[in-house]
Design a protein around this motif. Structure first.
Motif, PDB file in Angstrom:
ATOM      1  N   VAL A 183       0.871  -1.178   0.000  1.00 22.25           N
ATOM      2  CA  VAL A 183       0.000   0.000   0.000  1.00 22.25           C
ATOM      3  C   VAL A 183       0.906   1.226   0.000  1.00 22.25           C
ATOM      4  O   VAL A 183       1.576   1.518   0.988  1.00 22.25           O
ATOM      5  CB  VAL A 183      -0.933   0.003   1.216  1.00 22.25           C
ATOM      6  CG1 VAL A 183      -1.814   1.259   1.209  1.00 22.25           C
ATOM      7  CG2 VAL A 183      -1.795  -1.257   1.228  1.00 22.25           C
ATOM      8  N   VAL A 184       0.946   1.909  -1.125  1.00 22.91           N
ATOM      9  CA  VAL A 184       1.888   3.019  -1.321  1.00 22.91           C
ATOM     10  C   VAL A 184       1.090   4.319  -1.372  1.00 22.91           C
ATOM     11  O   VAL A 184       0.462   4.636  -2.381  1.00 22.91           O
ATOM     12  CB  VAL A 184       2.714   2.822  -2.611  1.00 22.91           C
ATOM     13  CG1 VAL A 184       3.749   3.938  -2.747  1.00 22.91           C
ATOM     14  CG2 VAL A 184       3.396   1.452  -2.609  1.00 22.91           C
ATOM     15  N   ASP A 185       1.103   5.037  -0.262  1.00 15.95           N
ATOM     16  CA  ASP A 185       0.369   6.294  -0.125  1.00 15.95           C
ATOM     17  C   ASP A 185       1.380   7.433  -0.086  1.00 15.95           C
ATOM     18  O   ASP A 185       2.036   7.651   0.936  1.00 15.95           O
ATOM     19  CB  ASP A 185      -0.456   6.266   1.168  1.00 15.95           C
ATOM     20  CG  ASP A 185      -1.370   7.473   1.315  1.00 15.95           C
ATOM     21  OD1 ASP A 185      -1.107   8.508   0.667  1.00 15.95           O
ATOM     22  OD2 ASP A 185      -2.345   7.385   2.086  1.00 15.95           O
ATOM     23  N   PRO A 186       1.563   8.164  -1.197  1.00 12.30           N
ATOM     24  CA  PRO A 186       2.589   9.213  -1.226  1.00 12.30           C
ATOM     25  C   PRO A 186       2.425  10.280  -0.149  1.00 12.30           C
ATOM     26  O   PRO A 186       3.410  10.937   0.228  1.00 12.30           O
ATOM     27  CB  PRO A 186       2.428   9.822  -2.630  1.00 12.30           C
ATOM     28  CG  PRO A 186       1.845   8.715  -3.449  1.00 12.30           C
ATOM     29  CD  PRO A 186       0.921   7.999  -2.516  1.00 12.30           C
ATOM     30  N   GLN A 187       1.226  10.454   0.391  1.00  8.76           N
ATOM     31  CA  GLN A 187       1.050  11.448   1.441  1.00  8.76           C
ATOM     32  C   GLN A 187       1.839  11.105   2.696  1.00  8.76           C
ATOM     33  O   GLN A 187       2.176  11.994   3.485  1.00  8.76           O
ATOM     34  CB  GLN A 187      -0.430  11.602   1.771  1.00  8.76           C
ATOM     35  CG  GLN A 187      -1.228  12.317   0.688  1.00  8.76           C
ATOM     36  CD  GLN A 187      -2.539  12.855   1.196  1.00  8.76           C
ATOM     37  OE1 GLN A 187      -3.142  12.297   2.098  1.00  8.76           O
ATOM     38  NE2 GLN A 187      -2.982  13.967   0.626  1.00  8.76           N
ATOM     39  N   LEU A 188       2.147   9.827   2.887  1.00  9.48           N
ATOM     40  CA  LEU A 188       2.923   9.419   4.059  1.00  9.48           C
ATOM     41  C   LEU A 188       4.367   9.903   3.983  1.00  9.48           C
ATOM     42  O   LEU A 188       5.097   9.855   4.966  1.00  9.48           O
ATOM     43  CB  LEU A 188       2.889   7.898   4.215  1.00  9.48           C
ATOM     44  CG  LEU A 188       1.525   7.287   4.536  1.00  9.48           C
ATOM     45  CD1 LEU A 188       1.605   5.769   4.529  1.00  9.48           C
ATOM     46  CD2 LEU A 188       1.014   7.792   5.879  1.00  9.48           C
ATOM     47  N   LEU A 189       4.791  10.369   2.816  1.00  8.13           N
ATOM     48  CA  LEU A 189       6.161  10.854   2.646  1.00  8.13           C
ATOM     49  C   LEU A 189       6.295  12.330   3.018  1.00  8.13           C
ATOM     50  O   LEU A 189       7.402  12.870   2.996  1.00  8.13           O
ATOM     51  CB  LEU A 189       6.620  10.673   1.203  1.00  8.13           C
ATOM     52  CG  LEU A 189       7.169   9.305   0.793  1.00  8.13           C
ATOM     53  CD1 LEU A 189       6.182   8.180   1.051  1.00  8.13           C
ATOM     54  CD2 LEU A 189       7.567   9.310  -0.675  1.00  8.13           C
ATOM     55  N   ALA A 190       5.203  12.979   3.372  1.00 11.72           N
ATOM     56  CA  ALA A 190       5.221  14.431   3.542  1.00 11.72           C
ATOM     57  C   ALA A 190       6.131  14.903   4.670  1.00 11.72           C
ATOM     58  O   ALA A 190       6.601  16.042   4.655  1.00 11.72           O
ATOM     59  CB  ALA A 190       3.798  14.942   3.768  1.00 11.72           C
TER      60      ALA A 190
END
Length: 396
Positions: free
Chosen positions: A180-187
């Motif tokens: 599950v790759v949620d780019p928002q978690l990289l913020a």
């Protein structure tokens, strides 16, 4: 067009996009109602996303056990956590964090239903027994863009010190059921992590593309990821342009890098990363970021000297043209462009030298003597000990 023989191993089902973290409770329910959630010690659990995520799991009827991974995981940690939760009848392991968390969670998922120590299965140490399974289903949720562990079948574990090692617990059963790759978690990624992990992802894509086992499928994935890194790593690091799009591009590139490395192997950068990460407290991404330009330069120079007809030279040149956005460049200009871009990025992203982590000239022979793992076997040219030592000396 000649297509060589190749084999593709399993990959997880990928769920990619902003807000996909919210889908995890329903995905987890496919496996049962008892979850072991493994996180890092700070970066995720100190944000509002952690209590919200936990409450969403519990609202879905999932009983949550929580374990913390602080730093790079060791075999002792994997064994301890497996023993602690073995009687809890865990139905699904959820790892949410950087590569260290995902590797630890993957190893624990592989150990919860069997009595063994992970040392029984580590490559290159111990008895190297065949992994019998059964494994606990694993959901991988990356919060950094680097290792690609969410897409691989290996859990990398380390023992630090002069007699240390960095080895893989590897099996097809360990491939996550979901990535599950949620780019928002990289913020919330800090700049040093953006730089190191981004260069790790690029290194994995480049080394996969020039691997002696490369195939047309991994070529397409690697080049797509390389373009994403080209377009977004500097912009994300310097906070220029559409930062949210940069995060998504880098999350995508890291995912692809995990897929390609799992299929075709890596090269000299990762061959050196194993002993360097074992003998010194050097983060894996930093090793890759500080070595990739020099390893690439040396590989190209030696290929030109010893194997001038090697397909790898064309491949390196092609990446250089892609990085320059100019496919009309000659092969020589493409090769030069690649090395120049990597050298420029090494400086612009402030990647430290190996000496910043305590490595000295006297340590080089010990590192060289322990660098001949699986990654070196797929490097496009065989490097002598002196050539490897020269790479280390250049970045010490």
């Amino acid at each position: 067009m000649h297509i060589p023989s190749f084999t593709l191993s399993g990959v997880p089902k990928v769920v990619f996009g902003d807000h996909t973290l919210a889908q995890v409770p329903q995905l987890a329910l496919e496996f049962g109602h008892r979850a072991l959630v493994m996180t890092g010690a700070r970066s995720f659990i100190e944000t509002p996303a952690w209590p919200m995520f936990r409450s969403q799991l519990e609202a879905a009827g999932i009983q949550v056990q929580h374990a913390v991974v602080d730093g790079e995981p060791s075999p002792a940690l994997a064994d301890r956590l497996a023993a602690e939760f073995r009687r809890a009848e865990i139905d699904v392991v959820i790892g949410i964090g950087g590569g260290s968390v995902l590797d630890a969670a993957k190893a624990v998922a592989g150990l919860l239903r069997i009595p063994n120590s992970v040392m029984d299965f580590l490559e290159g140490v111990g008895p190297e027994l065949p992994y019998p399974g059964p494994e606990v289903p694993f959901i991988a949720i990356p919060t950094t863009a680097g290792t690609g562990s969410e897409a691989t079948k290996n859990a990398v574990l380390s023992k630090q010190g002069t007699d240390g090692f960095k080895k893989s617990f590897r099996h097809e059963r360990l491939v996550p059921k979901y990535a599950v790759v949620d780019p928002q978690l990289l913020a919330t990624c800090p700049k040093p992590l953006i730089a190191a992990n981004g260069m790790d992802a690029f290194t994995q894509l480049l080394e996969s593309y020039v691997s002696t086992r490369a195939n047309p499928v991994t070529d397409a994935l690697a080049l797509s990821g390389i373009r994403a890194v080209r377009d977004s790593l500097p912009g994300w690091y310097h906070e220029e342009g559409d930062v949210a799009q940069h995060r998504a591009n880098m999350a995508y590139a890291a995912l692809l890098s995990g897929i390609t490395l799992a299929q075709v192997g890596l090269g000299s950068v990762h061959g050196l990363a194993a002993p360097l990460g074992a003998f010194f407290p050097i983060p894996h991404g930093v090793v890759c970021g500080t070595l990739v330009a020099e390893c690439t330069r040396v590989n190209i120079a030696l290929l030109q000297q010893r194997q001038p007809n090697s397909d790898a030279l064309w491949r390196y040149a092609h990446v250089g043209k892609v990085m320059q956005r100019d496919m009309s460049l000659s092969e020589r200009d493409g090769l030069n462009a690649l090395v120049q871009v990597l050298e420029r990025w090494t400086e612009a992203l402030a990647l430290p030298r190996l000496s910043a982590y305590g490595m000295r000239e006297a340590d080089i022979p010990h590192v060289v003597a322990n660098c001949r793992g699986s990654s070196m076997k797929t490097n496009p040219i065989v490097l002598s000990d002196d050539e490897v030592a020269g790479i280390l000396r250049a970045r010490c």
